[in-house]
Design a protein around this motif. Structure first.
Motif, PDB file in Angstrom:
ATOM      1  N   ARG A   1      11.307   0.750   2.464  1.00  0.00           N
ATOM      2  CA  ARG A   1      10.140   1.516   2.028  1.00  0.00           C
ATOM      3  C   ARG A   1      10.100   1.497   0.499  1.00  0.00           C
ATOM      4  NH1 ARG A   1       8.475   1.766   7.196  1.00  0.00           N
ATOM      5  NH2 ARG A   1       8.762   3.768   8.204  1.00  0.00           N
TER       6      ARG A   1
ATOM      7  N   CYS B   1       8.150   3.104  -1.325  1.00  0.00           N
ATOM      8  CA  CYS B   1       7.867   4.435  -1.882  1.00  0.00           C
ATOM      9  C   CYS B   1       9.124   5.278  -1.996  1.00  0.00           C
ATOM     10  CB  CYS B   1       6.823   5.166  -1.036  1.00  0.00           C
ATOM     11  SG  CYS B   1       7.431   5.759   0.567  1.00  0.00           S
TER      12      CYS B   1
ATOM     13  N   GLY C   1       8.007   7.973   3.156  1.00  0.00           N
ATOM     14  CA  GLY C   1       8.802   7.175   4.085  1.00  0.00           C
ATOM     15  C   GLY C   1       8.372   7.260   5.534  1.00  0.00           C
ATOM     16  N   ILE C   2       7.192   7.803   5.792  1.00  0.00           N
ATOM     17  CA  ILE C   2       6.766   8.033   7.178  1.00  0.00           C
ATOM     18  C   ILE C   2       5.857   6.923   7.709  1.00  0.00           C
ATOM     19  CG2 ILE C   2       5.589   9.637   8.751  1.00  0.00           C
ATOM     20  CD1 ILE C   2       8.039  10.869   7.467  1.00  0.00           C
ATOM     21  N   CYS C   3       4.900   6.466   6.904  1.00  0.00           N
ATOM     22  CA  CYS C   3       3.818   5.633   7.451  1.00  0.00           C
ATOM     23  C   CYS C   3       4.124   4.140   7.484  1.00  0.00           C
ATOM     24  CB  CYS C   3       2.527   5.873   6.676  1.00  0.00           C
ATOM     25  SG  CYS C   3       2.500   5.150   5.014  1.00  0.00           S
ATOM     26  N   GLY C   4       5.010   3.666   6.627  1.00  0.00           N
ATOM     27  CA  GLY C   4       5.386   2.250   6.627  1.00  0.00           C
ATOM     28  C   GLY C   4       4.420   1.332   5.891  1.00  0.00           C
ATOM     29  N   ALA C   5       3.358   1.884   5.300  1.00  0.00           N
ATOM     30  CA  ALA C   5       2.376   1.028   4.615  1.00  0.00           C
ATOM     31  C   ALA C   5       2.992   0.276   3.437  1.00  0.00           C
ATOM     32  CB  ALA C   5       1.197   1.873   4.134  1.00  0.00           C
ATOM     33  N   CYS C   6       4.057   0.829   2.872  1.00  0.00           N
ATOM     34  CA  CYS C   6       4.653   0.253   1.661  1.00  0.00           C
ATOM     35  C   CYS C   6       5.836  -0.663   1.976  1.00  0.00           C
ATOM     36  CB  CYS C   6       5.131   1.382   0.750  1.00  0.00           C
ATOM     37  SG  CYS C   6       6.481   2.317   1.508  1.00  0.00           S
TER      38      CYS C   6
ATOM     39  N   HIS D   1       0.823  -1.209   0.000  1.00  0.00           N
ATOM     40  CA  HIS D   1       0.000   0.000   0.000  1.00  0.00           C
ATOM     41  C   HIS D   1       0.859   1.262   0.000  1.00  0.00           C
ATOM     42  CE1 HIS D   1      -3.627  -2.373   1.781  1.00  0.00           C
ATOM     43  NE2 HIS D   1      -3.385  -2.641   0.510  1.00  0.00           N
ATOM     44  N   VAL D   2       0.295   2.308  -0.549  1.00  0.00           N
ATOM     45  CA  VAL D   2       0.999   3.585  -0.605  1.00  0.00           C
ATOM     46  C   VAL D   2       0.163   4.605   0.159  1.00  0.00           C
ATOM     47  CG1 VAL D   2       1.832   5.430  -2.107  1.00  0.00           C
ATOM     48  CG2 VAL D   2       2.101   3.050  -2.805  1.00  0.00           C
ATOM     49  N   GLY D   3       0.724   5.094   1.271  1.00  0.00           N
ATOM     50  CA  GLY D   3       0.024   6.079   2.087  1.00  0.00           C
ATOM     51  C   GLY D   3       0.640   7.446   1.915  1.00  0.00           C
ATOM     52  N   CYS D   4       1.732   7.668   2.653  1.00  0.00           N
ATOM     53  CA  CYS D   4       2.329   9.010   2.695  1.00  0.00           C
ATOM     54  C   CYS D   4       3.228   9.312   1.498  1.00  0.00           C
ATOM     55  CB  CYS D   4       3.145   9.140   3.974  1.00  0.00           C
ATOM     56  SG  CYS D   4       4.599   8.055   4.011  1.00  0.00           S
ATOM     57  N   GLU D   5       3.821   8.284   0.915  1.00  0.00           N
ATOM     58  CA  GLU D   5       4.804   8.430  -0.178  1.00  0.00           C
ATOM     59  C   GLU D   5       6.041   9.206   0.253  1.00  0.00           C
ATOM     60  OE1 GLU D   5       3.319   8.739  -4.362  1.00  0.00           O
ATOM     61  OE2 GLU D   5       1.543   9.514  -3.334  1.00  0.00           O
TER      62      GLU D   5
HETATM   63  S1  FES Z   1       3.878   5.090   1.613  1.00  0.00           S
HETATM   64 FE1  FES Z   1       4.277   5.783   3.640  1.00  0.00          FE
HETATM   65  S2  FES Z   1       6.289   5.044   4.017  1.00  0.00           S
HETATM   66 FE2  FES Z   1       5.922   4.516   1.956  1.00  0.00          FE
END
Ligand code: FES
Ligand code: FES
Length: 164
Positions: free
Chosen positions: A61, A63, A46-51, A40-44
């Motif tokens: 990461r 993203c 490097g903050i959220c870790g979804a990717c 998944h792509v959240g913040c793009e």
């Molecule tokens: S999309 Fe949030 S860290 Fe990669």
């Protein structure tokens, strides 16, 4: 001058060769070229870790990584965890289901991939070690207690499976 480059990499045990734009992120490559939408792509940023995915066994990461930087790499995404023969979820995935470690599930692939790396290196982590390892993954809806419970449950199950 062409900005396209040919890359060869392995994703979830399967080899791919593709020509990609030099600026294409690995997250977009996985999702749009290989149709592996579990990353998944959240913040793009490097903050959220979804990717989070594993590149050569280390969490990264997707993203923040360019597809061309993954040339020659061995990548595991969340799609690679399910047992290919039986279709069964990986014990970490099952633990997140059983211990209610997800609600909307957006953050879950990232947490699971981070947990995979953690338990590979440290099969019996303390709560503090789990919190430290998961500190770079954000969840907006579950709250972190059930995620912590899920990781503990996964660790217990993996340990008893390896002792059997
Ligand atoms: S999309 Fe949030 S860290 Fe990669
Ligand atoms: S389960 Fe919804 S963001 Fe984590």
């Amino acid at each position: 001058m062409s900005t396209r480059q040919t890359i060869r990499l392995t994703v979830n045990g399967k080899s791919y060769e593709r020509e990609v734009e030099a600026r294409l992120t690995l997250a977009d490559f996985l999702r749009h070229e290989l149709h592996l939408g579990g990353t998944h792509v959240g913040c793009e940023h490097g903050i959220c870790g979804a990717c989070t995915i594993l590149i050569d066994g280390r969490s990264a990461r997707a993203c923040l990584t360019l597809a061309v930087q993954a040339d020659g790499a061995d990548i595991i995404t969340v799609e690679g965890l399910r047992n290919r023969e039986t279709g069964q979820l990986h014990p970490i995935q099952q633990a997140f289901v059983d211990a209610h470690g997800l609600q909307c599930g957006f953050c879950t692939p990232g947490f699971i991939m981070t947990t995979l790396e953690l338990l590979g290196e440290n099969p019996d982590p303390s709560d503090e070690e789990i919190k430290e390892a998961l500190g770079g993954n954000l969840c907006r809806c579950t709250g972190y207690q059930s995620i912590l419970d899920s990781v503990r449950l996964a660790a217990r199950r993996l340990q008893s499976a390896s002792a059997a």
